[in-house]
Design a protein around this motif. Structure first.
Motif, PDB file in Angstrom:
ATOM      1  N   HIS A 174     -12.808  25.910  -6.318  1.00 16.51           N
ATOM      2  CA  HIS A 174     -13.230  24.448  -5.879  1.00 16.51           C
ATOM      3  C   HIS A 174     -13.039  23.540  -7.295  1.00 16.51           C
ATOM      4  O   HIS A 174     -12.607  23.853  -8.262  1.00 16.51           O
ATOM      5  N   LYS A 175     -13.079  22.325  -6.832  1.00 15.44           N
ATOM      6  CA  LYS A 175     -13.272  21.215  -7.914  1.00 15.44           C
ATOM      7  C   LYS A 175     -14.359  20.244  -7.672  1.00 15.44           C
ATOM      8  O   LYS A 175     -14.174  19.168  -7.728  1.00 15.44           O
ATOM      9  N   ALA A 176     -15.601  20.724  -7.455  1.00 20.47           N
ATOM     10  CA  ALA A 176     -16.653  20.129  -6.929  1.00 20.47           C
ATOM     11  C   ALA A 176     -17.200  19.407  -7.938  1.00 20.47           C
ATOM     12  O   ALA A 176     -18.114  18.168  -7.850  1.00 20.47           O
ATOM     13  N   VAL A 207     -11.342  25.242 -10.169  1.00 30.39           N
ATOM     14  CA  VAL A 207     -10.050  25.933  -9.995  1.00 30.39           C
ATOM     15  C   VAL A 207      -9.247  25.965 -11.476  1.00 30.39           C
ATOM     16  O   VAL A 207      -8.371  26.797 -11.538  1.00 30.39           O
ATOM     17  N   ASP A 208      -9.581  25.007 -12.298  1.00 26.65           N
ATOM     18  CA  ASP A 208      -8.684  25.067 -13.739  1.00 26.65           C
ATOM     19  C   ASP A 208      -9.142  26.551 -14.379  1.00 26.65           C
ATOM     20  O   ASP A 208      -8.417  27.096 -15.023  1.00 26.65           O
ATOM     21  N   ASN A 209     -10.519  26.446 -14.341  1.00 26.56           N
ATOM     22  CA  ASN A 209     -10.923  27.955 -15.102  1.00 26.56           C
ATOM     23  C   ASN A 209     -10.388  29.120 -14.362  1.00 26.56           C
ATOM     24  O   ASN A 209      -9.984  29.946 -15.116  1.00 26.56           O
TER      25      ASN A 209
ATOM     26  N   GLY B 236      -2.038  18.627 -13.550  1.00 24.97           N
ATOM     27  CA  GLY B 236      -2.144  18.946 -15.212  1.00 24.97           C
ATOM     28  C   GLY B 236      -3.473  19.672 -15.399  1.00 24.97           C
ATOM     29  O   GLY B 236      -3.342  20.578 -16.369  1.00 24.97           O
ATOM     30  N   ASP B 237      -4.444  19.294 -14.727  1.00 27.54           N
ATOM     31  CA  ASP B 237      -5.659  20.084 -14.968  1.00 27.54           C
ATOM     32  C   ASP B 237      -5.567  21.450 -15.040  1.00 27.54           C
ATOM     33  O   ASP B 237      -5.666  22.545 -15.636  1.00 27.54           O
ATOM     34  N   ILE B 238      -5.001  21.630 -13.730  1.00 23.68           N
ATOM     35  CA  ILE B 238      -4.765  23.260 -13.378  1.00 23.68           C
ATOM     36  C   ILE B 238      -3.926  23.940 -14.342  1.00 23.68           C
ATOM     37  O   ILE B 238      -4.173  25.005 -15.065  1.00 23.68           O
ATOM     38  N   SER B 240      -2.408  23.193 -17.350  1.00 28.70           N
ATOM     39  CA  SER B 240      -2.825  23.107 -18.527  1.00 28.70           C
ATOM     40  C   SER B 240      -3.897  24.324 -18.802  1.00 28.70           C
ATOM     41  O   SER B 240      -3.591  25.199 -19.746  1.00 28.70           O
ATOM     42  N   ASP B 241      -4.619  24.540 -18.070  1.00 29.47           N
ATOM     43  CA  ASP B 241      -5.594  25.641 -18.355  1.00 29.47           C
ATOM     44  C   ASP B 241      -4.954  27.084 -18.073  1.00 29.47           C
ATOM     45  O   ASP B 241      -5.264  27.907 -18.715  1.00 29.47           O
ATOM     46  N   LEU B 242      -4.043  27.073 -16.922  1.00 30.05           N
ATOM     47  CA  LEU B 242      -3.229  28.222 -17.074  1.00 30.05           C
ATOM     48  C   LEU B 242      -2.615  28.698 -18.031  1.00 30.05           C
ATOM     49  O   LEU B 242      -2.521  29.684 -18.526  1.00 30.05           O
TER      50      LEU B 242
HETATM   51 MG   LIG Z   1      -9.640  21.255 -17.071  1.00 31.87          MG
END
Ligand SMILES: [Mg+2]
Ligand SMILES: Nc1ncnc2c1ncn2[C@@H]1O[C@H](COP(=O)(O)OP(=O)(O)OP(=O)(O)O)[C@@H](O)[C@H]1O
Ligand SMILES: Nc1ncnc2c1ncn2[C@@H]1O[C@H](COP(=O)(O)OP(=O)(O)OP(=O)(O)O)[C@@H](O)[C@H]1O
Ligand SMILES: [Mg+2]
Lengths: 341, 342
Positions: A174-176, A207-209, B236-238, B240-242
């Motif tokens: 998620h991105k809550a 989701v980014d993590n 970009g958030d996703i 760049s972390d990847l």
């Molecule tokens: Mg991030």
């Protein structure tokens, strides 16, 4: 022992859509292997292409009748006015769950080992609502729609999948922290369902993590449940780390119907080169058709097919270019047929 | 986005936010390294306040923001927003008040530090002000919520401009626009249209468009295929972390925010790491590399290269590595080793 009901051996009709690009090659492989196994299925084949304005009604009728379909990819014209036929099918048949199984195949070394992830993705709403408009020139809005109804049913499907397949953990992506209401509602639904499955661990990941974790410690994941867009990205990442589009099986399923296809990048129809040289990898769709046989309750046919495919991959002499080999689709298909028990 | 230029010999004033958690420790490392390298920078240190400043509705004071606006360049450690109502998140305050519209993150494999990916040399540039992070959400009826993604021509053009400017200034060959315009035809379509317009002005830079799901797969199969990537906020958030994951994680990845009027605020990607704060365990590499980005922005290229090489050598030697990289060195031992190499 599988104890069938009387009549269970009667052949079942399955709708088959060869599709565009590499679709005819890989569905051709499925057809040949099914024939060689004398599997109790027969195909109703329909010519559908991504540049058609809509999926022809006869095709939808056929799937409604047969309940099960296997398909190659349908090319999505980029920038054109038409919407993706792959999406139309999902919406029309309410195939609300997309499932991609990303796992290491024995004998195929990749950067990561010990990966066995099932990504279950909500398939009908979210960022794919198709609701977009220009507010004033130069400013456009797109609506992401999340409903309790769809979030709950996908969460239920994910936990049910985990329960029926003896999986230990479900991770909601998620991105809550940013989309507090939308992804918040998704999480709330997952938590409610999770509480009914005390035997299955539940956790949540931003989701980014999650993307970072997937490329560094993918072994930590088991079943993942996601809203529409994140699922698309997570599934492609997870598929990529264990070998790519050409070997990951999957499908779409709803209350009444199931459509099996290549798991990741189902809309990807390969490039002209592989089509011309007839070198598409049939492994993904063959594994998807094993999933289909299991879905039709032909477990021993499913096992035989899967075993033969895995044998060929492990043995290593018949591999397509994406797996570092030079074989054609037909050569891989013949090898699979030769390896059938 | 004219590059900041300076006469050699002049001292530059830059704002420094040591930040929270491990921030002060790693900021100390940067100061030490800058001293040893003889970087002509005078820091204006600013701390997050203990009370909300009504002028900013945040724990960041007006003076802090003014400092960055005046200096146009700064370095920021991680900041943890205290929980509670009636104030804005620290990072959001900075982004909005300073108009930080582009987040630039180079991702390079570190020679000598083995990961599963050894051929990463790419830069992600993320639009930082709109898209899925509009904060516009509402409940339509019970159980149905909508979240708005906003894409504007203005914001898309300026981030695209920056991406091509960056590519050219840094000797990069290709810019890839990452999108999902096959599904979000209008929003991502507008983003692409803007990228194309800018691309036309840079015939020497190759331009391509890649659908985000395909981008994810290609990144994990063959990251060497990418050079500069530019994309809307969430992607970009996703991505760049990847990419950070590809090269070894948060302790290693620098970033830099570009704001209105040419502001450059460099910051490490990681958070305040409360679990290891105050224990002399944190890896200062990410903040040091962010400081190196700041130096390059100031065109202190010699100093930047010397510090950068010293960091790479220290990690490659492997004698002093912090715990997150599997070593036993403390923050200060690692920092001393970097200083030795300068
Ligand atoms: Mg991030
Ligand atoms: N069954 C399949 N077999 C082979 N290729 C496929 C298959 N399905 C889709 N493709 C597509 O074919 C192309 C090549 O596959 P791959 O995932 O290896 O990408 P790639 O690494 O960019 O290719 P290359 O190594 O040729 O540069 C991609 O566009 C991929 O999505
Ligand atoms: N520079 C660093 N050196 C070593 N470990 C780090 C570093 N930065 C982060 N970590 C570790 O990575 C993990 C995530 O930390 P991070 O602070 O980024 O996330 P967080 O807990 O969300 O913090 P915040 O709330 O400030 O964002 C923690 O276990 C932390 O110890
Ligand atoms: Mg954090």
């Amino acid at each position: 022992t599988y104890m069938p009901r009387p009549g269970d051996g009667a052949p079942r009709a399955v709708t088959l859509i060869p599709g565009d690009g590499i679709g005819p090659l890989v569905t051709g492989a499925v057809r040949q292997v099914m024939e060689a196994m004398h599997a109790p299925v027969y195909f109703e084949t329909y010519d559908v292409h991504g540049d058609m304005p809509t999926v022809p009604p006869a095709v939808i009728d056929s799937i409604r009748r047969n309940k099960v379909c296997i398909k190659g990819g349908l090319a999505t014209p980029v920038g054109g006015g038409v919407s993706s036929l792959n999406m139309q099918l999902r919406k029309e048949l309410d195939l609300y769950a997309s499932l991609v199984h990303c796992s290491n195949l024995p004998g195929l070394p990749t950067r990561h080992q010990g990966v066995d992830i099932v990504v279950i993705r909500e398939n009908t709403e979210g960022e794919y609502s198709g609701l977009e408009h220009e507010v004033v020139p130069g400013v456009v809005e797109s609506l992401k729609v999340i409903t309790k109804f769809c979030s709950e049913r996908i969460a239920k499907y994910a936990f049910e999948y985990a329960y029926l397949n003896n999986r230990k953990k479900v991770t909601a992506v998620h991105k809550a922290n940013i989309m507090k209401l939308a992804d918040g509602l998704f999480l709330e639904s997952c938590r409610e369902v999770a509480s009914k499955y005390p035997g299955i661990q539940y956790n949540e990941m931003i989701v980014d993590n999650c993307s970072m974790q997937l490329v560094s410690k993918p072994e930590q994941f088991d079943v993942m449940v996601t809203p529409n867009l994140y699922g698309n990205l997570v599934a492609n990442t997870a598929a990529g780390i264990v070998g790519g589009t050409g070997i990951m099986p999957g499908g779409n399923v709803g209350q009444d119907y199931a459509v099996f296809e290549q798991g990741a990048s189902a809309g990807n129809v390969g490039n002209e080169n592989i089509v011309e040289q007839k070198k598409a990898n049939p492994v993904a769709l063959l594994l998807s058709s094993a999933m289909m046989l299991r879905h039709l309750q032909f477990p021993s046919f499913a096992d035989r097919l899967e075993t033969a495919v895995k044998r060929v991959v492990a043995e290593g002499t018949h591999r397509t270019k994406d797996l570092g080999g030079t074989s054609t689709t037909q050569e891989v298909t013949d090898a699979v047929i030769a390896s059938l028990d | 986005v004219a590059p900041f230029s300076t006469e050699s010999g002049e001292t530059i004033r830059a704002t420094l936010f040591p930040g929270d958690g491990i921030g002060p420790e790693i900021a100390e490392s940067v100061k030490q390294v800058f001293n040893v390298a003889g970087v002509p920078i005078e820091w204006e240190e600013h701390y997050v306040g203990t009370e909300v400043d009504p002028r900013t509705e945040s724990f960041l004071t007006w003076e802090s923001l003014e400092s960055v606006r005046r200096n146009k360049v700064g370095l920021k450690g991680p900041m943890a927003t205290p929980i509670g109502k009636g104030h804005r998140s620290l990072n959001l305050t900075l982004r909005k008040e300073l108009g930080l519209y582009a987040n630039v993150r180079p991702c390079n494999s570190l020679p000598g530090y083995k990961t599963r990916y050894d051929d990463v040399n790419l830069v992600t540039i993320r639009e930082n002000t709109e898209g899925e992070y509009s904060g516009l959400e509402h409940q339509v009826v019970r159980g149905v919520v909508e979240s708005l993604k906003i894409i504007t021509r203005q914001a898309s053009l300026r981030v695209a401009e920056y991406a091509f400017h960056y590519a050219k200034a840094n000797g990069r060959e290709r810019v890839s626009a990452i999108h999902k315009a096959n599904i979000m035809r209008k929003t991502d379509g507008l983003f692409l249209k803007c990228c194309r317009e800018v691309a036309a002005k840079y015939p020497e830079i190759q331009y391509e468009e890649v659908i985000i799901d395909n981008c994810c797969m290609t990144l994990v199969k063959n990251p060497g295929l990418f050079d500069v990537l530019v994309m809307p906020n969430l992607y970009g958030d996703i991505i760049s972390d990847l990419c950070a994951g590809l090269i070894g994680g948060l302790g290693l990845t620098p970033s830099c925010n570009i704001g209105e009027g040419g502001i450059c605020l460099a910051e490490a990607v990681h958070g305040s790491a409360p679990d290891i704060a105050g224990k002399n365990l944190a890896n200062p590499t990410a903040l040091m590399l962010s400081a190196v980005m700041m130096l390059r922005h100031l065109q202190f290229n010699d100093k930047a290269d010397r510090i950068h090489n010293a960091i790479l050598q220290t990690i490659a030697e492997g004698k002093y590595r912090t715990a997150d990289l599997g070593g036993k060195a403390s923050t200060s031992e690692f920092t001393n080793a970097v200083c030795e190499h300068i």
